[in-house]
Design a protein around this motif. Structure first.
Motif, PDB file in Angstrom:
ATOM      1  N   GLN A 147       0.819  -1.215   0.000  1.00 23.53           N
ATOM      2  CA  GLN A 147       0.000   0.000   0.000  1.00 23.53           C
ATOM      3  C   GLN A 147       0.850   1.262   0.000  1.00 23.53           C
ATOM      4  N   ALA A 148       1.944   1.240   0.757  1.00 27.63           N
ATOM      5  CA  ALA A 148       2.824   2.415   0.816  1.00 27.63           C
ATOM      6  C   ALA A 148       3.485   2.649  -0.537  1.00 27.63           C
ATOM      7  N   PHE A 149       3.848   1.559  -1.211  1.00 22.78           N
ATOM      8  CA  PHE A 149       4.489   1.744  -2.521  1.00 22.78           C
ATOM      9  C   PHE A 149       3.463   2.212  -3.558  1.00 22.78           C
ATOM     10  N   ALA A 150       2.229   1.730  -3.432  1.00 24.30           N
ATOM     11  CA  ALA A 150       1.160   2.189  -4.331  1.00 24.30           C
ATOM     12  C   ALA A 150       0.950   3.692  -4.155  1.00 24.30           C
ATOM     13  N   SER A 151       0.989   4.177  -2.915  1.00 21.99           N
ATOM     14  CA  SER A 151       0.824   5.612  -2.661  1.00 21.99           C
ATOM     15  C   SER A 151       1.998   6.404  -3.225  1.00 21.99           C
ATOM     16  N   ARG A 152       3.179   5.823  -3.138  1.00 23.33           N
ATOM     17  CA  ARG A 152       4.355   6.504  -3.686  1.00 23.33           C
ATOM     18  C   ARG A 152       4.190   6.691  -5.199  1.00 23.33           C
ATOM     19  N   ILE A 153       3.743   5.637  -5.877  1.00 26.09           N
ATOM     20  CA  ILE A 153       3.524   5.724  -7.335  1.00 26.09           C
ATOM     21  C   ILE A 153       2.483   6.803  -7.640  1.00 26.09           C
ATOM     22  N   GLU A 154       1.397   6.790  -6.861  1.00 21.81           N
ATOM     23  CA  GLU A 154       0.316   7.752  -7.097  1.00 21.81           C
ATOM     24  C   GLU A 154       0.811   9.191  -6.917  1.00 21.81           C
ATOM     25  N   ASN A 155       1.636   9.414  -5.897  1.00 23.65           N
ATOM     26  CA  ASN A 155       2.167  10.766  -5.661  1.00 23.65           C
ATOM     27  C   ASN A 155       3.074  11.210  -6.800  1.00 23.65           C
ATOM     28  N   VAL A 156       3.900  10.293  -7.272  1.00 25.70           N
ATOM     29  CA  VAL A 156       4.873  10.636  -8.306  1.00 25.70           C
ATOM     30  C   VAL A 156       4.204  10.838  -9.664  1.00 25.70           C
ATOM     31  N   LEU A 157       3.282   9.946 -10.022  1.00 25.98           N
ATOM     32  CA  LEU A 157       2.714   9.974 -11.379  1.00 25.98           C
ATOM     33  C   LEU A 157       1.373  10.705 -11.460  1.00 25.98           C
ATOM     34  N   GLY A 158       0.815  11.051 -10.324  1.00 29.31           N
ATOM     35  CA  GLY A 158      -0.451  11.769 -10.326  1.00 29.31           C
ATOM     36  C   GLY A 158      -1.618  10.920 -10.786  1.00 29.31           C
ATOM     37  N   ARG A 159      -1.505   9.626 -10.625  1.00 34.50           N
ATOM     38  CA  ARG A 159      -2.629   8.736 -10.935  1.00 34.50           C
ATOM     39  C   ARG A 159      -2.482   7.456 -10.109  1.00 34.50           C
ATOM     40  N   GLU A 160      -3.614   6.823  -9.915  1.00 32.48           N
ATOM     41  CA  GLU A 160      -3.627   5.592  -9.142  1.00 32.48           C
ATOM     42  C   GLU A 160      -3.057   4.458  -9.982  1.00 32.48           C
ATOM     43  N   ALA A 161      -2.328   3.557  -9.351  1.00 31.87           N
ATOM     44  CA  ALA A 161      -1.845   2.382 -10.063  1.00 31.87           C
ATOM     45  C   ALA A 161      -2.799   1.221  -9.811  1.00 31.87           C
TER      46      ALA A 161
END
Ligand SMILES: [Zn+2]
Length: 253
Positions: A147-161
């Motif tokens: 979950q923490a890595f999913a949030s990191r992706i979302e913050n960086v790319l501006g979209r949910e993975a």
């Protein structure tokens, strides 16, 4: 402030070692426009929307990751393809495209840029996977949950993975391939990493993730491939006498 088209293309060919990488499309100059280039527009894909924006911005050249003339596509220049190419030719705008050479470049490539954005350390190509650099691996300074890595992706790319959490094991090592790289999940498993990140997902990708116990994230083909061409454009404006602007035409895929 300008550069000759042929010197611009030679500079890019050399920078990206494009002659050394075999690909599914021609890399370099795909459609020839004016011989003197002052303004370059960069973008992920040479869509009509990008061309129309480049015309408004008075661009002399468009530099993209996804250009034209893919292996296996219909060859006649009709319909959508005619409209795009006519707009380029009528406005004397060149189309310059780099596909795999821009995925794998060790500093400016899509993979290198995504690794940097995700805060991955000890970045290196997964050995034995060709072309070198198409699948990268690295470690996280601190292991984290799915979950923490999913949030990191979302913050960086501006979209949910789209994620598949396969076990309670924290993530401390990852492999990734931007764009349509889901087929590399098996090589990521062989590389022994905890998680695999790519742009797209297929139905079978999820089964491989579950059965091989590798956390999976699909973060968007477009979203994961914005950063190579952007970095390349920034490099050009620092090293050549041209003005470069990145234009993002959002795409949910
Ligand atoms: Zn792509």
């Amino acid at each position: 402030m300008s550069v000759q088209l042929n010197s611009l293309v030679s500079y890019l060919d050399e920078l990206l070692s494009s002659n050394e990488i075999s690909d599914y499309c021609p890399n370099g100059l795909q459609v020839e426009g004016t011989s003197t280039v002052k303004n370059i527009v960069t973008g992920v894909t040479a869509s009509q929307a990008l061309i129309d924006t480049a015309i408004t911005m008075k661009a002399d050249a468009i530099l993209v990751h996804h250009g034209y003339f893919w292996k296996g596509e219909r060859q006649p220049i009709t319909g959508m393809k005619k409209t795009r190419i006519k707009a380029l030719l009528d406005n004397d705008i060149s189309l310059i495209g780099y596909h795999l050479p821009l995925d794998v470049h060790p500093q400016l490539g899509n993979n290198a840029q995504l690794g940097k954005l995700l805060g991955v350390d000890n970045i290196e190509p997964v050995s034995g996977v060709k072309p070198k650099g198409v699948l990268m691996r690295g470690t996280l300074a601190e292991a984290c949950t799915h979950q923490a890595f999913a949030s990191r992706i979302e913050n960086v790319l501006g979209r949910e993975a789209l994620g598949e959490c396969v076990n309670d094991k924290p993530i401390s090592s990852i492999a990734w391939c931007t764009g349509g790289g889901q087929g590399f999940i098996e090589q990521a498993v062989e590389a022994g990493v905890d998680a695999f990140v790519t742009g797209e997902v297929s139905e079978q990708t999820i089964h491989v993730a579950r059965e091989c116990g590798i956390h999976f994230f699909s973060a968007g083909h477009h979203a994961t491939e914005r950063y190579g061409v952007k970095a390349l454009g920034e490099h050009l404006s620092e090293h050549l006498d041209v003005s470069v602007q990145f234009v993002d035409i959002p795409n949910p895929a």
